[in-house]
Design a protein around this motif. Structure first.
Motif, PDB file in Angstrom:
ATOM      1  N   GLY A  82       0.807  -1.229   0.000  1.00 27.93           N
ATOM      2  CA  GLY A  82       0.000   0.000   0.000  1.00 27.93           C
ATOM      3  C   GLY A  82       0.834   1.271   0.000  1.00 27.93           C
ATOM      4  N   VAL A  83       1.949   1.251  -0.714  1.00 27.90           N
ATOM      5  CA  VAL A  83       2.803   2.443  -0.781  1.00 27.90           C
ATOM      6  C   VAL A  83       2.240   3.365  -1.867  1.00 27.90           C
ATOM      7  N   ALA A  84       1.791   4.533  -1.495  1.00 28.66           N
ATOM      8  CA  ALA A  84       1.173   5.424  -2.492  1.00 28.66           C
ATOM      9  C   ALA A  84       1.282   6.876  -2.053  1.00 28.66           C
ATOM     10  N   THR A  85       1.485   7.739  -3.023  1.00 31.58           N
ATOM     11  CA  THR A  85       1.493   9.189  -2.790  1.00 31.58           C
ATOM     12  C   THR A  85       0.451   9.820  -3.701  1.00 31.58           C
ATOM     13  N   HIS A  86      -0.249  10.824  -3.182  1.00 32.48           N
ATOM     14  CA  HIS A  86      -1.218  11.543  -4.014  1.00 32.48           C
ATOM     15  C   HIS A  86      -0.488  12.162  -5.209  1.00 32.48           C
ATOM     16  N   ALA A  89       1.332  15.309  -4.829  1.00 33.34           N
ATOM     17  CA  ALA A  89       2.408  15.370  -3.817  1.00 33.34           C
ATOM     18  C   ALA A  89       3.583  14.472  -4.167  1.00 33.34           C
ATOM     19  N   ARG A  90       3.582  13.901  -5.396  1.00 28.41           N
ATOM     20  CA  ARG A  90       4.658  12.977  -5.759  1.00 28.41           C
ATOM     21  C   ARG A  90       5.982  13.702  -5.974  1.00 28.41           C
ATOM     22  N   ARG A  91       7.068  12.957  -5.873  1.00 27.06           N
ATOM     23  CA  ARG A  91       8.437  13.443  -6.098  1.00 27.06           C
ATOM     24  C   ARG A  91       8.832  14.560  -5.125  1.00 27.06           C
ATOM     25  N   LYS A  92       8.302  14.488  -3.908  1.00 29.75           N
ATOM     26  CA  LYS A  92       8.721  15.447  -2.885  1.00 29.75           C
ATOM     27  C   LYS A  92       9.427  14.740  -1.734  1.00 29.75           C
ATOM     28  N   GLY A  93       9.721  13.472  -1.907  1.00 30.05           N
ATOM     29  CA  GLY A  93      10.442  12.746  -0.860  1.00 30.05           C
ATOM     30  C   GLY A  93       9.543  12.115   0.197  1.00 30.05           C
ATOM     31  N   HIS A  94       8.219  12.130  -0.004  1.00 28.91           N
ATOM     32  CA  HIS A  94       7.320  11.592   1.023  1.00 28.91           C
ATOM     33  C   HIS A  94       7.517  10.111   1.249  1.00 28.91           C
ATOM     34  N   VAL A  95       7.588   9.338   0.159  1.00 28.18           N
ATOM     35  CA  VAL A  95       7.692   7.894   0.333  1.00 28.18           C
ATOM     36  C   VAL A  95       9.069   7.517   0.886  1.00 28.18           C
ATOM     37  N   ARG A  96      10.078   8.266   0.487  1.00 32.79           N
ATOM     38  CA  ARG A  96      11.394   7.984   1.059  1.00 32.79           C
ATOM     39  C   ARG A  96      11.326   8.136   2.585  1.00 32.79           C
ATOM     40  N   ALA A  97      10.750   9.240   3.048  1.00 31.54           N
ATOM     41  CA  ALA A  97      10.655   9.470   4.500  1.00 31.54           C
ATOM     42  C   ALA A  97       9.778   8.413   5.170  1.00 31.54           C
ATOM     43  N   SER A 122      13.989  -0.953  -9.506  1.00 29.15           N
ATOM     44  CA  SER A 122      15.100  -0.034  -9.233  1.00 29.15           C
ATOM     45  C   SER A 122      14.753   0.960  -8.128  1.00 29.15           C
ATOM     46  N   PHE A 123      13.445   1.279  -7.993  1.00 31.36           N
ATOM     47  CA  PHE A 123      13.014   2.178  -6.923  1.00 31.36           C
ATOM     48  C   PHE A 123      13.364   1.560  -5.570  1.00 31.36           C
ATOM     49  N   TYR A 124      13.075   0.273  -5.404  1.00 30.98           N
ATOM     50  CA  TYR A 124      13.308  -0.383  -4.108  1.00 30.98           C
ATOM     51  C   TYR A 124      14.740  -0.886  -3.944  1.00 30.98           C
TER      52      TYR A 124
HETATM   53  C1  LIG Z   1       5.835   5.518  -6.717  1.00 35.39           C
HETATM   54  C2  LIG Z   1       5.385   6.464  -5.638  1.00 35.39           C
HETATM   55  C3  LIG Z   1       4.926   5.670  -4.427  1.00 35.39           C
HETATM   56  C4  LIG Z   1       6.607   7.343  -5.264  1.00 35.39           C
HETATM   57  O1  LIG Z   1       6.242   8.205  -4.201  1.00 35.39           O
HETATM   58  P1  LIG Z   1       6.932   9.643  -4.006  1.00 35.39           P
HETATM   59  O2  LIG Z   1       6.441  10.190  -2.715  1.00 35.39           O
HETATM   60  O3  LIG Z   1       6.725  10.414  -5.236  1.00 35.39           O
HETATM   61  O4  LIG Z   1       8.468   9.189  -3.910  1.00 35.39           O
HETATM   62  P2  LIG Z   1       9.674  10.074  -3.349  1.00 35.39           P
HETATM   63  O5  LIG Z   1       9.473  11.505  -3.736  1.00 35.39           O
HETATM   64  O6  LIG Z   1       9.866   9.790  -1.899  1.00 35.39           O
HETATM   65  O7  LIG Z   1      10.873   9.448  -4.162  1.00 35.39           O
HETATM   66  C5  LIG Z   1      11.930   8.701  -3.584  1.00 35.39           C
HETATM   67  C6  LIG Z   1      12.981   8.482  -4.651  1.00 35.39           C
HETATM   68  O8  LIG Z   1      12.482   7.714  -5.734  1.00 35.39           O
HETATM   69  C7  LIG Z   1      12.499   8.444  -6.967  1.00 35.39           C
HETATM   70  N1  LIG Z   1      11.227   8.116  -7.654  1.00 35.39           N
HETATM   71  C8  LIG Z   1      10.006   8.547  -7.341  1.00 35.39           C
HETATM   72  N2  LIG Z   1       9.094   8.010  -8.188  1.00 35.39           N
HETATM   73  C9  LIG Z   1       9.790   7.244  -9.055  1.00 35.39           C
HETATM   74  C10 LIG Z   1       9.426   6.454 -10.159  1.00 35.39           C
HETATM   75  N3  LIG Z   1       8.154   6.345 -10.561  1.00 35.39           N
HETATM   76  N4  LIG Z   1      10.386   5.795 -10.796  1.00 35.39           N
HETATM   77  C11 LIG Z   1      11.680   5.882 -10.413  1.00 35.39           C
HETATM   78  N5  LIG Z   1      12.082   6.625  -9.370  1.00 35.39           N
HETATM   79  C12 LIG Z   1      11.147   7.294  -8.708  1.00 35.39           C
HETATM   80  C13 LIG Z   1      12.587   9.869  -6.541  1.00 35.39           C
HETATM   81  O9  LIG Z   1      13.189  10.643  -7.542  1.00 35.39           O
HETATM   82  C14 LIG Z   1      13.442   9.772  -5.307  1.00 35.39           C
HETATM   83  O10 LIG Z   1      14.785   9.562  -5.684  1.00 35.39           O
HETATM   84  P3  LIG Z   1      16.005  10.176  -4.834  1.00 35.39           P
HETATM   85  O11 LIG Z   1      15.936   9.499  -3.491  1.00 35.39           O
HETATM   86  O12 LIG Z   1      17.214   9.812  -5.615  1.00 35.39           O
HETATM   87  O13 LIG Z   1      15.727  11.624  -4.738  1.00 35.39           O
HETATM   88  C15 LIG Z   1       4.247   7.369  -6.135  1.00 35.39           C
HETATM   89  O14 LIG Z   1       4.623   7.942  -7.348  1.00 35.39           O
HETATM   90  C16 LIG Z   1       2.920   6.633  -6.344  1.00 35.39           C
HETATM   91  O15 LIG Z   1       2.071   6.647  -5.466  1.00 35.39           O
HETATM   92  N6  LIG Z   1       2.717   5.974  -7.526  1.00 35.39           N
HETATM   93  C17 LIG Z   1       1.521   5.203  -7.807  1.00 35.39           C
HETATM   94  C18 LIG Z   1       1.393   3.974  -6.902  1.00 35.39           C
HETATM   95  C19 LIG Z   1       2.585   3.078  -6.906  1.00 35.39           C
HETATM   96  O16 LIG Z   1       3.121   2.740  -7.941  1.00 35.39           O
HETATM   97  N7  LIG Z   1       3.028   2.658  -5.699  1.00 35.39           N
HETATM   98  C20 LIG Z   1       4.147   1.778  -5.492  1.00 35.39           C
HETATM   99  C21 LIG Z   1       3.684   0.412  -5.144  1.00 35.39           C
HETATM  100  S1  LIG Z   1       4.962  -0.715  -4.798  1.00 35.39           S
END
Ligand SMILES: CC(C)(COP(=O)(O)OP(=O)(O)OC[C@H]1O[C@@H](n2cnc3c(N)ncnc32)[C@H](O)[C@@H]1OP(=O)(O)O)[C@@H](O)C(=O)NCCC(=O)NCCS
Length: 394
Positions: A82-86, A89-97, A122-124
């Protein structure tokens, strides 16, 4: 940025809508929103953290307290879901935190392992996770199982709805958890959803009074497909008992599909079995799982060959320091002194070796560490290749 843990009921108006937007067809129908209530009990023991800005929930992540077998040891594992950002609000570091705090809390709460199904590996990988094998989908015609109809097999099968046979199934998956590397199961509060939905048939195989195999499945239509979930069998007799039952559907369905672990070879099950085996990994939507260690202590006491190597763990929030790994006793010991070749490993590199999914040379090639030939020989002895079968799908 304010991060806080949700109380159970709060999910209805905060994390559930956010997760539904990310992972479901939307806008949601009124019936779907009402169904959130029914889903609540299966989430009650999860740890769900959210990010709030101006009183609005803008990101969420949950951890399910699970258990997983790592080379024979059953350890608490945090299943991240359930990892999700609105979108605003994406790409602001929320999910990293969120992930940092969630995994800090799960590790401090006694979970040395964590696993998830990534939208993008690659994200994880940046968070130290490494890929595990994806279960294979096997497709064949029941007609090709014909020879099994005449086979004399020990044991019996029991056929019932999962709602009725759930306890039998649950205790068999507990057995698989103890016996199969990589196997992970849900906590009770989540797992009973399978019983309560009651939308599967359950087939179990019994030999000498103990359950040795199980398959949950549904049939989509007459002349259609018998859609199986994971084929769980402790030995070839158990598997043959389950397949023999499926053979009886020859005039009922055209195809049978099943999920099997990556080291299963269905082409060897029977002569003249025309079979299609597939592992599809695509972005987004069809992912192979990933996992990692959250503490090196998870390694202590695992069965190991006679290797000896010093590992320097780099670039990670949770795994750090230099550790001497010694398998002289047949079990991994973490000690501090003595000469040994040295390897540098990222968290994903060490996790790949612990789960047995990569050879030390592949860890080096993939850039998950710096592993010279001498260290590779020792690591190969300590961590023989293995095929983890995650089972749980979350
Ligand atoms: C994917 C998602 C969860 C990322 O959330 P976010 O709050 O935008 O992520 P962050 O801003 O914390 O990004 C953390 C890092 O990942 C990178 N990143 C973010 N989205 C990315 C993407 N789609 N692909 C690759 N890298 C990504 C950021 O640039 C950042 O990199 P950095 O640490 O080098 O600066 C969000 O875009 C989302 O809700 N997507 C739809 C649902 C989904 O796919 N969820 C994941 C389920 S496993």
């Amino acid at each position: 940025m304010l991060i806080r843990r949700l109380a159970a009921e709060e999910r209805l108006t905060t994390s559930f809508p956010l997760q539904a937007y990310a992972f479901e067809a939307s806008p949601l129908t009124r019936e779907r929103v009402e169904a959130f209530h029914r889903y609540l009990p299966y989430n009650k023991g999860n740890r769900t953290l959210v990010v709030e800005e101006d009183g609005e929930t803008c990101a969420a992540a949950s951890a399910v307290p699970m258990r997983q077998n790592l080379r024979g040891a059953v350890l608490p594992m945090a299943g991240v879901a359930g990892v999700a950002t609105h979108p605003l609000a994406r790409r602001k570091g929320h999910v990293r935190a969120l992930l940092h705090q969630l995994l800090d809390e799960m590790r401090d709460g006694g979970h040395p392992l964590t696993a998830l199904y990534p939208f993008r590996a690659s994200f994880y990988e940046k968070f130290g996770y490494v890929g595990l094998p994806r279960a294979r989908t096997v497709r064949f015609s029941p007609a090709d199982l014909g020879p099994l109809l005449r086979a004399e097999l020990p044991g019996t099968v029991t056929w019932e709805r999962i709602g009725a046979g759930y306890d039998r199934f649950r205790s068999f998956t507990e057995r698989c958890l103890r016996e199969r590397h990589g196997f992970a199961i849900f906590p009770d509060f989540r797992d009973v959803g399978l019983r309560d939905r009651d939308d599967r048939w359950l087939l179990t195989a019994t030999i000498d009074g103990s359950t040795v195999g199980a398959l949950t499945y549904r049939i989509d239509d007459h002349g259609g497909e018998l859609v199986g979930d994971d084929l769980l069998a402790t030995d070839p007799y158990a598997r043959a008992l389950l397949l023999q039952f499926l053979a009886r559907h020859v005039d009922q369905v055209e195809r049978i599909s099943l999920q099997v672990p990556a080291d299963e070879l269905p082409e060897l099950w029977l002569t003249d079995l025309a079979v299609h085996v597939e592992a599809r990994v695509a972005r987004p939507g069809s992912s192979a799982p990933m996992a990692r260690l959250l503490t090196v202590d998870a390694l202590a006491g695992l069965p190991a060959g006679p290797g000896r190597v010093r590992v320097e763990l780099v670039g990670d929030r949770w795994l750090a320091g230099t550790h001497l790994l010694d398998g002289a006793t047949g079990h991994l010991e973490l000690t501090s002194g003595g000469p040994a070749p040295t390897a540098t490993l990222t968290a994903a590199g060490l996790s790949a070796l612990a789960y047995g999914v990569l050879d030390p040379a592949e860890v080096d090639v993939r850039g998950l560490g710096d592993v010279g030939p001498d260290a590779a020989v020792e690591l190969r002895r300590l961590f023989p290749r293995a095929h983890p079968h995650l089972f749980a799908d979350f």
